[in-house]
Design an enzyme around this catalytic site. Structure first.
Site, mmCIF file in Angstrom:
data_model
loop_
_atom_site.group_PDB
_atom_site.id
_atom_site.type_symbol
_atom_site.label_atom_id
_atom_site.label_comp_id
_atom_site.label_asym_id
_atom_site.label_seq_id
_atom_site.Cartn_x
_atom_site.Cartn_y
_atom_site.Cartn_z
ATOM 1 N N TYR A 194 8.368 35.347 81.440
ATOM 2 C CA TYR A 194 8.936 34.183 80.839
ATOM 3 C C TYR A 194 8.908 33.770 79.614
ATOM 4 C CZ TYR A 194 10.481 29.189 81.238
ATOM 5 O OH TYR A 194 11.134 28.549 80.439
ATOM 6 N N HIS B 98 18.340 23.249 71.466
ATOM 7 C CA HIS B 98 17.326 22.248 72.299
ATOM 8 C C HIS B 98 17.432 20.955 71.011
ATOM 9 C CE1 HIS B 98 16.870 25.604 75.252
ATOM 10 N NE2 HIS B 98 15.363 24.567 75.371
ATOM 11 N N ASN C 38 7.670 23.604 74.194
ATOM 12 C CA ASN C 38 6.559 23.795 75.710
ATOM 13 C C ASN C 38 5.867 22.821 74.981
ATOM 14 O OD1 ASN C 38 6.540 26.272 78.136
ATOM 15 N ND2 ASN C 38 7.596 24.078 77.592
ATOM 16 N N TYR D 153 -6.665 -21.873 85.031
ATOM 17 C CA TYR D 153 -7.597 -20.420 85.345
ATOM 18 C C TYR D 153 -7.118 -19.580 84.032
ATOM 19 C CZ TYR D 153 -6.676 -19.672 90.439
ATOM 20 O OH TYR D 153 -7.196 -20.404 91.825
ATOM 21 N N ARG E 209 -10.261 -19.445 82.485
ATOM 22 C CA ARG E 209 -11.594 -20.012 83.958
ATOM 23 C C ARG E 209 -11.788 -18.202 84.109
ATOM 24 N NH1 ARG E 209 -11.840 -21.782 89.547
ATOM 25 N NH2 ARG E 209 -10.366 -23.087 88.996
ATOM 26 N N PHE F 199 3.616 21.403 80.773
ATOM 27 C CA PHE F 199 3.960 21.250 79.966
ATOM 28 C C PHE F 199 4.335 19.025 81.049
ATOM 29 C CE2 PHE F 199 6.704 24.004 82.078
ATOM 30 C CZ PHE F 199 7.103 23.322 82.921
ATOM 31 N N GLU G 293 14.029 22.309 87.088
ATOM 32 C CA GLU G 293 13.756 21.801 86.643
ATOM 33 C C GLU G 293 13.848 20.274 87.762
ATOM 34 O OE1 GLU G 293 14.120 21.026 82.809
ATOM 35 O OE2 GLU G 293 13.109 23.112 82.516
#
Length: 509
Positions: A54, A84, A196, A280, A283, A329, A414
């Site tokens: 792959y 990409h 990747n 608060y 404290r 990834f 995906e």
């Protein structure tokens, strides 16, 4: 100049900050060089055997069933980077790009990716020679790695894309020429190996985490100053309280504030007052601040684990001559940690803003309205509290988790993505907002301390007060407060106020 060795393990958050912010140089260990060579030799053997692997001899994502001929493998590497590189939005700043580059090199140094040693060295040369690719901050969903931003990063290796060099935006090819480098031809699998990974998410998140860790200590300093000015009690810092609820962060915050207020004449002056216990925001400050510290240390463990991980696919194990297809990834560990930190740092700002309100409200503080004389003519810190409220409200919106959303990508190959980069960018923005809120608390605390002319503040509060007054004068009459706030934030980021306090009372946790 400092040099940091990148190898299999051992890189810390502090190392990353040294590279990203201080310009430390990087170099591979001999072990890593040998591992990268061995893995590449194995890839060459598989290519000769025409093994189907792959991303090396196939297409990517939903196109993984398409077999690529050996003649087209080089073209495939160029195509993956160009296709990409689809990022949009503002460009990441130089320190973040340096961080991404360092983390990508660190991942490749582990020797589980299909990449040549010479290619990794080329990426190191860009980093060490201060050539920073232009990387848009939006476009990654945090699965299959930060594909779009890392593609923009890697384009410059081939003489494409753009880069910043000495503050100038120039074409990638020109940036290479000015360094005496030529465009680099990628071989089989190298394009995928460069994109990747989770390095953009981790770089953004890690640098913000470093700032948030410092902020958690400064929040203790600011809270201690506010407690003194508001005539609070030191009882809530008693170690016995925190020993019976032993969360580490809670105990650390209580100890920090106890040492900050030690020997305070202001606190001692009202020991016998009629107030039974504090609000608060005073404290419970160790409990609130401490829970944030625990969240930060959980996230630091996640971030440093990721720094020292292999996030490629496939992962190659040259010792056994195997490759394994998996999902390292996927950014879910970082996404969860960053979304957790969004809430944790928002809470530091939330409680700080409520202390600011107590400081400026005469009905709650017993001090002059908005901490200034001639109220009416002067508005003092009235609108500074508005600013804090605005930032706190923005943080609440940004605290909505990104990691619970998923939009499938790559033709549903995906089908679950973590949106981790969004988590990291939200966390970075929340941390910046929180710095401003706590800066305003510092300014209000110092202004309140000006009123106690005959009483000394605690050991640490006194040092912090003097650091603030060296940078920002007392507000006698109204002036432009945004300048004071910016000055205070710069003082905080410089680390000077924290280091000076620690010199006086010891290390804060």
């Amino acid at each position: 100049m400092k040099e940091i060795l990148l190898g299999m393990d051992g890189m810390t958050l502090d190392d990353l900050v040294s590279i990203a912010r201080d310009g430390a140089q990087v170099r591979l260990t001999r072990e890593s060089e040998e591992r990268i060579r061995n893995t590449w030799n194995l890839v060459q053997k598989w290519l000769k055997e025409e093994k189907i692997i792959y991303g090396i001899t196939t297409g990517f994502g939903a196109l993984s069933d398409v077999i690529i001929s050996r003649e087209d493998t080089r073209r495939l590497q160029e195509n993956i980077l160009m296709s990409h590189a689809a990022g949009v939005g503002n460009f990441l700043d130089e320190e973040t790009v340096r961080g991404i580059m360092a983390l990508r090199i660190k991942d490749l140094a582990r020797g589980h990716a299909a990449i040549r040693l010479e290619t990794v060295q080329r990426l190191m040369e860009l980093l060490n020679r201060k050539v920073y690719p232009l990387v848009p901050e939006k476009g990654s969903v945090g699965a299959s790695g930060d594909l779009a931003p890392l593609a923009h990063l890697a384009l410059v290796l081939m003489g494409q894309g753009e880069a910043f060099q000495e503050g100038r935006r120039i074409p990638g090819a020109e940036a290479l020429r000015q360094c005496g480098l030529t465009p680099w031809q990628l071989e089989a699998g190298e394009g995928l190996s460069l994109v990747n990974g989770t390095q953009m998410t981790n770089a953004i998140g890690a640098l913000a985490l470093y700032d948030a860790l410092q902020l958690s200590k400064m929040a203790d300093i600011a809270a201690a100053m506010s407690l003194e000015v508001l005539m609070g009690s030191r009882m809530e810092f008693d170690p016995r309280i925190h020993a019976v609820r032993p969360h580490p962060g809670q105990a650390a915050s209580a100890d920090n504030m106890r040492r900050m207020t030690q020997n305070s004449e202001i606190v001692s002056s009202h020991r016998d007052c009629s107030r039974i216990q504090d609000a608060y925001t005073l404290r419970c400050s160790p409990q609130v601040h401490g829970a944030t510290k625990d969240a930060l240390h959980y996230a630091k463990r996640v971030v440093e684990t990721e720094i020292n991980s292999s996030t490629n696919n496939p992962l190659i194990f040259h010792e056994t001559e195997e490759f394994l297809l998996g999902g390292n990834f996927h950014g879910q560990p970082l996404a969860l940690a960053m979304d957790f930190l969004c809430m944790a740092i928002s809470e530091l700002a939330n409680i700080s803003e409520r202390r600011i309100e107590r400081l400026v409200n005469p009905k709650l503080s017993g001090l002059p309205a908005f901490l200034v004389k001639d109220g009416g003519l002067n508005s003092g810190f009235m609108i500074a509290q508005y600013t804090a409220a605005s930032l706190v409200s923005e943080n609440k919106i940004l605290s909505h988790p990104a990691c619970v959303d998923s939009i499938p990508t790559s033709a549903n190959k995906e089908d679950h993505v973590p949106m981790a980069p969004i988590s990291a960018r939200k966390f970075r923005e929340i941390t910046r907002n929180a710095y401003y809120v706590i800066a305003i608390e510092f300014l209000c605390g110092a202004q309140g301390m000006d009123l106690f002319t005959n009483l000394k503040a605690g050991n640490g509060s006194r040092v912090a007060y003097q650091m603030i007054r060296d940078a920002v004068p007392h507000l006698e009459n109204d002036r432009i407060l945004s300048k004071d706030i910016e000055t205070m934030v710069k003082l905080m980021y410089s680390g000077k106020i924290l280091s000076q306090v620690q010199k006086n009372i010891g290390k804060l946790l």
